[in-house]
Every structure is written in structure tokens, then in C-alpha cells.
Write a protein that holds these residues in place. Structure first.
Motif, mmCIF file in Angstrom:
data_model
loop_
_atom_site.group_PDB
_atom_site.id
_atom_site.type_symbol
_atom_site.label_atom_id
_atom_site.label_comp_id
_atom_site.label_asym_id
_atom_site.label_seq_id
_atom_site.Cartn_x
_atom_site.Cartn_y
_atom_site.Cartn_z
ATOM 1 N N GLY A 133 0.814 -1.213 0.000
ATOM 2 C CA GLY A 133 0.000 0.000 0.000
ATOM 3 C C GLY A 133 0.846 1.261 0.000
ATOM 4 N N ALA A 134 1.866 1.295 0.838
ATOM 5 C CA ALA A 134 2.730 2.475 0.906
ATOM 6 C C ALA A 134 3.462 2.697 -0.416
ATOM 7 C CB ALA A 134 3.725 2.332 2.055
ATOM 8 N N MET A 135 3.951 1.621 -1.020
ATOM 9 C CA MET A 135 4.629 1.773 -2.308
ATOM 10 C C MET A 135 3.651 2.242 -3.382
ATOM 11 S SD MET A 135 7.814 1.185 -1.767
ATOM 12 C CE MET A 135 7.628 1.850 -0.130
ATOM 13 N N ALA A 136 2.419 1.767 -3.322
ATOM 14 C CA ALA A 136 1.396 2.228 -4.278
ATOM 15 C C ALA A 136 1.109 3.717 -4.083
ATOM 16 C CB ALA A 136 0.120 1.404 -4.123
ATOM 17 N N PHE A 137 1.029 4.167 -2.826
ATOM 18 C CA PHE A 137 0.831 5.603 -2.558
ATOM 19 C C PHE A 137 1.954 6.412 -3.189
ATOM 20 C CE2 PHE A 137 -1.195 4.437 1.797
ATOM 21 C CZ PHE A 137 -2.371 4.063 1.168
ATOM 22 N N LEU A 138 3.176 5.939 -2.991
ATOM 23 C CA LEU A 138 4.330 6.675 -3.515
ATOM 24 C C LEU A 138 4.321 6.707 -5.040
ATOM 25 C CD1 LEU A 138 7.069 5.392 -1.061
ATOM 26 C CD2 LEU A 138 6.010 7.642 -1.093
ATOM 27 N N LEU A 139 4.025 5.576 -5.664
ATOM 28 C CA LEU A 139 3.986 5.537 -7.126
ATOM 29 C C LEU A 139 2.864 6.395 -7.697
ATOM 30 C CD1 LEU A 139 4.708 1.753 -7.790
ATOM 31 C CD2 LEU A 139 6.185 3.685 -8.369
ATOM 32 N N CYS A 140 1.716 6.354 -7.058
ATOM 33 C CA CYS A 140 0.548 7.069 -7.582
ATOM 34 C C CYS A 140 0.556 8.563 -7.263
ATOM 35 C CB CYS A 140 -0.741 6.465 -7.025
ATOM 36 S SG CYS A 140 -1.086 4.798 -7.582
ATOM 37 N N PHE A 141 0.970 8.921 -6.063
ATOM 38 C CA PHE A 141 0.713 10.277 -5.592
ATOM 39 C C PHE A 141 1.942 11.127 -5.307
ATOM 40 C CE2 PHE A 141 -2.874 7.614 -4.030
ATOM 41 C CZ PHE A 141 -3.779 8.018 -4.993
ATOM 42 N N ARG A 142 3.098 10.530 -5.190
ATOM 43 C CA ARG A 142 4.277 11.332 -4.864
ATOM 44 C C ARG A 142 4.580 12.397 -5.915
ATOM 45 N NH1 ARG A 142 10.043 9.488 -2.628
ATOM 46 N NH2 ARG A 142 10.404 11.356 -1.412
ATOM 47 N N PRO A 143 4.407 12.092 -7.201
ATOM 48 C CA PRO A 143 4.651 13.157 -8.191
ATOM 49 C C PRO A 143 3.757 14.388 -7.975
ATOM 50 C CG PRO A 143 4.549 11.031 -9.274
ATOM 51 C CD PRO A 143 4.144 10.811 -7.847
ATOM 52 N N LEU A 144 2.585 14.180 -7.424
ATOM 53 C CA LEU A 144 1.685 15.310 -7.169
ATOM 54 C C LEU A 144 2.205 16.216 -6.060
ATOM 55 C CD1 LEU A 144 -1.755 13.484 -7.311
ATOM 56 C CD2 LEU A 144 -0.672 14.839 -9.101
ATOM 57 N N LEU A 145 2.973 15.657 -5.135
ATOM 58 C CA LEU A 145 3.503 16.463 -4.034
ATOM 59 C C LEU A 145 4.548 17.461 -4.518
ATOM 60 C CD1 LEU A 145 3.896 13.780 -1.234
ATOM 61 C CD2 LEU A 145 2.140 15.530 -1.432
ATOM 62 N N ARG A 179 4.604 18.958 -7.529
ATOM 63 C CA ARG A 179 4.074 19.904 -8.508
ATOM 64 C C ARG A 179 3.674 21.218 -7.887
ATOM 65 N NH1 ARG A 179 -0.076 16.608 -12.109
ATOM 66 N NH2 ARG A 179 1.454 15.526 -13.329
ATOM 67 N N ARG A 180 3.817 22.255 -8.665
ATOM 68 C CA ARG A 180 3.285 23.563 -8.275
ATOM 69 C C ARG A 180 1.949 23.720 -8.975
ATOM 70 N NH1 ARG A 180 6.860 27.366 -5.928
ATOM 71 N NH2 ARG A 180 5.131 28.733 -6.384
ATOM 72 N N GLU A 181 0.966 24.116 -8.224
ATOM 73 C CA GLU A 181 -0.364 24.274 -8.792
ATOM 74 C C GLU A 181 -1.009 25.556 -8.269
ATOM 75 O OE1 GLU A 181 0.208 22.254 -5.433
ATOM 76 O OE2 GLU A 181 0.009 20.876 -7.071
ATOM 77 N N PRO A 182 -2.148 25.917 -8.841
ATOM 78 C CA PRO A 182 -2.836 27.121 -8.364
ATOM 79 C C PRO A 182 -3.200 27.001 -6.885
ATOM 80 C CG PRO A 182 -3.896 26.227 -10.338
ATOM 81 C CD PRO A 182 -2.829 25.262 -9.928
#
Length: 182
Positions: free
Chosen positions: A55-67, A69-72
Motif C-alpha cells: 500500500g505504501a509503495m502504491a501511494f508513492l507511485l501514484c501520488f508522490r509526483p503530485l507532491l 508539482r506547483r499548482e494554483p
């Protein structure tokens, strides 16, 4: 090649740390919260629940790139909620798949107590644990993974490599022993 090897070693050691934390969490729930008394909550012999590492590795693969990013501004404020919901969905999907896999391999799955929850699906997944997994995903992404990477990153290359090899041998031996005894 050396960089890739270091990354693989780091992520495998993180996987095992999450699996160990998952086992500790399960034992804590059983002993302290539910007061059922101690029982080994893992499916392997060692003190780890691999589903938490997955589960933790899936979180990292799926969501870490979002952390990174710069967004509005409006999206930045909504990001923790979106990550919570995403982690909740990913963890619940993994838990559902793991329940079917374990039932196929062993005839049961360790969390059949989910039938006691008001909102559940076949006793395999339930709303309450899913909410906790969403919170755990946020802890993983924002707190634990940066901490683990700092700690593992401070290890000299030879020590990290040795820890990796020893942990890999122990984990694979445990997996093989469990499979042989099924």
C-alpha cells in the motif's frame, strides 16, 4: 547503475519498514483498542504485514509526483483532501484484492472481522478501516517517507547495501517458508 541500485535498496527497505509498521499497528489495535489479546496479525512468520508495504509503495507511485508539482492556490488547498481520497481508494482496492488472494491461497483472510462494521463489503473491506488508510496514506506521503529517506540516506553505501541484502534474505526466506507450509 549505482544510482538505480541505491534507489531499489532504499525503496525495499522502506517497503519493509511500512510492513513492520503495519504489523505493529495491527497488533496495537488488537491488544490495546479491541482488547482481544495478542495474536500474530501477519500472514508470514516475521513481524510484518506485506500488504501495508504494498500500500505504501502504491501511494508513492501514484501520488508522490503530485507532491512535487506547483499548482494554483485553490488546488494546493484541496490537495490533502484529494490525496486522502486517493490513498483511501488505492488502499481499499489493495485490501480487497489481498482478501481474494489470501482466500484462494489459505481459505481465509485475517480481517474477516469487518463483518462487524456497519458499512462493509462481504467482510473484505469496510468504511472505517478505509478512512484510517486514507489518513495513513497522508502520514506516509507527508511524514514517514521523507523521514525514512533521510534515515536511510544517512547510511553509508556499504551499510545500506548490507541491510538491504540481509533484509531481502530474511523476507524471501519467510515468504518461501510460508508458501511451503500452505
Amino acid at each position: 547503475m549505482k544510482r538505480c541500485s541505491k534507489t531499489v535498496q532504499t525503496y525495499f527497505l522502506c517497503f519493509l519498514l511500512y510492513a513492520l509498521l503495519g504489523w505493529l499497528y495491527e497488533v496495537f489495535l488488537e491488544v490495546v483498542v479491541y482488547r482481544w489479546g495478542y495474536s500474530d496479525r501477519g500472514v508470514l512468520f516475521g513481524p510484518w504485514c506485506p500488504v501495508y508495504g504494498v500500500g505504501a509503495m502504491a501511494f508513492l507511485l501514484c501520488f508522490r509526483p503530485l507532491l512535487c508539482r506547483r499548482e494554483p492556490c485553490w488546488l494546493r488547498r484541496a490537495k490533502p483532501l484529494l490525496l486522502f481520497l486517493g490513498c483511501m481508494a488505492v488502499a481499499t482496492s489493495i485490501e480487497l484484492a489481498a482478501s481474494y488472494l489470501l482466500e484462494t491461497l489459505t481459505g481465509a483472510w485475517p480481517w474477516q472481522t469487518y463483518l462487524d462494521y456497519a458499512v462493509n463489503f462481504q467482510g473484505r473491506i469496510a468504511l472505517s478501516p478505509s478512512l484510517r488508510f486514507g489518513l495513513g496514506g497522508l502520514a506516509c506521503l507527508y511524514i514517514l517517507q521523507p523521514l525514512f529517506e533521510r534515515l536511510i540516506g544517512r547510511l553509508p553505501d556499504r551499510v545500506r547495501a548490507l541491510c538491504f541484502r540481509c533484509a531481502l534474505v530474511l523476507f524471501l526466506t519467510d515468504c518461501c517458508a510460508t508458501i511451503l507450509l500452505l
